[in-house]
Design a protein around this motif. Structure first.
Motif, PDB file in Angstrom:
ATOM      1  N   THR A  68       0.844  -1.194   0.000  1.00  0.00           N
ATOM      2  CA  THR A  68       0.000   0.000   0.000  1.00  0.00           C
ATOM      3  C   THR A  68       0.874   1.238   0.000  1.00  0.00           C
ATOM      4  O   THR A  68       1.764   1.381   0.855  1.00  0.00           O
ATOM      5  N   ILE A  69       0.617   2.129  -0.941  1.00  0.00           N
ATOM      6  CA  ILE A  69       1.341   3.391  -1.007  1.00  0.00           C
ATOM      7  C   ILE A  69       0.487   4.480  -0.381  1.00  0.00           C
ATOM      8  O   ILE A  69      -0.738   4.497  -0.541  1.00  0.00           O
ATOM      9  N   SER A  70       1.132   5.372   0.360  1.00  0.00           N
ATOM     10  CA  SER A  70       0.403   6.474   0.980  1.00  0.00           C
ATOM     11  C   SER A  70       1.371   7.630   1.186  1.00  0.00           C
ATOM     12  O   SER A  70       2.580   7.482   1.023  1.00  0.00           O
ATOM     13  N   GLN A  71       0.820   8.767   1.557  1.00  0.00           N
ATOM     14  CA  GLN A  71       1.684   9.899   1.835  1.00  0.00           C
ATOM     15  C   GLN A  71       1.141  10.727   2.981  1.00  0.00           C
ATOM     16  O   GLN A  71      -0.054  10.744   3.249  1.00  0.00           O
ATOM     17  N   ASP A  72       2.052  11.380   3.661  1.00  0.00           N
ATOM     18  CA  ASP A  72       1.727  12.373   4.676  1.00  0.00           C
ATOM     19  C   ASP A  72       2.141  13.714   4.073  1.00  0.00           C
ATOM     20  O   ASP A  72       3.315  14.078   4.114  1.00  0.00           O
ATOM     21  N   SER A  73       1.191  14.400   3.476  1.00  0.00           N
ATOM     22  CA  SER A  73       1.515  15.631   2.755  1.00  0.00           C
ATOM     23  C   SER A  73       2.080  16.703   3.678  1.00  0.00           C
ATOM     24  O   SER A  73       2.978  17.455   3.294  1.00  0.00           O
ATOM     25  N   ALA A  74       1.569  16.761   4.879  1.00  0.00           N
ATOM     26  CA  ALA A  74       2.025  17.796   5.816  1.00  0.00           C
ATOM     27  C   ALA A  74       3.509  17.639   6.135  1.00  0.00           C
ATOM     28  O   ALA A  74       4.226  18.626   6.313  1.00  0.00           O
ATOM     29  N   ASN A  75       3.960  16.377   6.196  1.00  0.00           N
ATOM     30  CA  ASN A  75       5.360  16.110   6.519  1.00  0.00           C
ATOM     31  C   ASN A  75       6.187  15.747   5.295  1.00  0.00           C
ATOM     32  O   ASN A  75       7.349  15.366   5.425  1.00  0.00           O
ATOM     33  N   HIS A  76       5.589  15.863   4.103  1.00  0.00           N
ATOM     34  CA  HIS A  76       6.298  15.608   2.844  1.00  0.00           C
ATOM     35  C   HIS A  76       6.952  14.222   2.852  1.00  0.00           C
ATOM     36  O   HIS A  76       8.137  14.087   2.502  1.00  0.00           O
ATOM     37  N   THR A  77       6.201  13.239   3.284  1.00  0.00           N
ATOM     38  CA  THR A  77       6.752  11.887   3.374  1.00  0.00           C
ATOM     39  C   THR A  77       5.869  10.905   2.625  1.00  0.00           C
ATOM     40  O   THR A  77       4.648  10.925   2.768  1.00  0.00           O
ATOM     41  N   LEU A  78       6.520  10.053   1.860  1.00  0.00           N
ATOM     42  CA  LEU A  78       5.840   8.999   1.112  1.00  0.00           C
ATOM     43  C   LEU A  78       6.132   7.676   1.794  1.00  0.00           C
ATOM     44  O   LEU A  78       7.244   7.465   2.290  1.00  0.00           O
ATOM     45  N   TYR A  79       5.146   6.783   1.827  1.00  0.00           N
ATOM     46  CA  TYR A  79       5.317   5.493   2.481  1.00  0.00           C
ATOM     47  C   TYR A  79       4.991   4.360   1.521  1.00  0.00           C
ATOM     48  O   TYR A  79       4.220   4.518   0.580  1.00  0.00           O
ATOM     49  N   LEU A  80       5.587   3.208   1.820  1.00  0.00           N
ATOM     50  CA  LEU A  80       5.189   1.972   1.162  1.00  0.00           C
ATOM     51  C   LEU A  80       5.071   0.907   2.244  1.00  0.00           C
ATOM     52  O   LEU A  80       6.076   0.499   2.830  1.00  0.00           O
ATOM     53  N   GLU A  81       3.842   0.505   2.515  1.00  0.00           N
ATOM     54  CA  GLU A  81       3.581  -0.557   3.465  1.00  0.00           C
ATOM     55  C   GLU A  81       3.627  -1.870   2.709  1.00  0.00           C
ATOM     56  O   GLU A  81       2.862  -2.081   1.778  1.00  0.00           O
ATOM     57  N   MET A  82       4.539  -2.740   3.126  1.00  0.00           N
ATOM     58  CA  MET A  82       4.750  -4.008   2.436  1.00  0.00           C
ATOM     59  C   MET A  82       4.328  -5.139   3.359  1.00  0.00           C
ATOM     60  O   MET A  82       4.950  -5.335   4.405  1.00  0.00           O
ATOM     61  N   ASN A  83       3.296  -5.868   2.992  1.00  0.00           N
ATOM     62  CA  ASN A  83       2.815  -6.982   3.794  1.00  0.00           C
ATOM     63  C   ASN A  83       2.957  -8.285   3.027  1.00  0.00           C
ATOM     64  O   ASN A  83       2.975  -8.295   1.798  1.00  0.00           O
ATOM     65  N   ASN A  84       3.031  -9.374   3.775  1.00  0.00           N
ATOM     66  CA  ASN A  84       3.181 -10.702   3.164  1.00  0.00           C
ATOM     67  C   ASN A  84       4.295 -10.680   2.109  1.00  0.00           C
ATOM     68  O   ASN A  84       4.114 -11.131   0.982  1.00  0.00           O
ATOM     69  N   VAL A  85       5.436 -10.166   2.502  1.00  0.00           N
ATOM     70  CA  VAL A  85       6.533 -10.061   1.551  1.00  0.00           C
ATOM     71  C   VAL A  85       7.056 -11.444   1.182  1.00  0.00           C
ATOM     72  O   VAL A  85       6.983 -12.392   1.987  1.00  0.00           O
ATOM     73  N   GLN A  86       7.578 -11.534  -0.018  1.00  0.00           N
ATOM     74  CA  GLN A  86       8.077 -12.789  -0.550  1.00  0.00           C
ATOM     75  C   GLN A  86       9.521 -12.620  -1.025  1.00  0.00           C
ATOM     76  O   GLN A  86       9.967 -11.498  -1.284  1.00  0.00           O
ATOM     77  N   PRO A  87      10.274 -13.707  -1.158  1.00  0.00           N
ATOM     78  CA  PRO A  87      11.667 -13.593  -1.607  1.00  0.00           C
ATOM     79  C   PRO A  87      11.817 -12.806  -2.904  1.00  0.00           C
ATOM     80  O   PRO A  87      12.819 -12.102  -3.088  1.00  0.00           O
TER      81      PRO A  87
END
Length: 127
Positions: A68-87
């Motif tokens: 899931t990609i998201s951002q916190d515009s107020a803090n100018h930060t982009l995130y990538l939440e990675m779940n069930n990661v695989q090799p």
């Protein structure tokens, strides 16, 4: 000059989770596309997930339902939440930005034309 700094990479076992962050600075554009891309040795860099200021997102088929990609515009930060990661998610992950009214489909695919890149953060997934 836009500057992007990734963090949050590391080593995780398959099935686990990671959250990547990208701190952005140096621009005040009201329209842009930002996203995450990844690359492994000997392979082309590929788009993972992007979003734009219209609120649109787009994901690579290989990560849909897990990342899931998201951002916190107020803090100018982009995130990538990675779940069930695989090799196969093991790669260097890069944050990137393209200023202007950019469609997410273009943003995810047009790696060669994106103007701003971070230095990357390494993600290693063990089986």
């Amino acid at each position: 000059q836009v500057q992007l700094a990734e963090s949050g990479g590391g080593s995780v076992q398959a099935g686990g989770s990671l959250r990547l962050s990208c701190a952005a600075s140096g621009h005040s554009h009201s329209s842009y596309c930002m996203g995450w891309f990844r690359q492994t040795p000997g392979k082309k860099r590929e788009g993972v997930a992007v979003l734009n200021t219209d609120g649109q997102t787009k994901y690579a088929d290989s990560v849909k339902g897990r990342f899931t990609i998201s951002q916190d515009s107020a803090n100018h930060t982009l995130y990538l939440e990675m779940n069930n990661v695989q090799p196969e998610d093991t790669a260097m992950y890069y944050c990137a930005a393209e200023l202007g009214p950019v469609r997410v489909s273009w943003c995810l695919a047009s790696i060669r034309d994106i103007d701003y890149w971070g230095k990357g953060t390494k993600v290693t997934i063990s089986a």
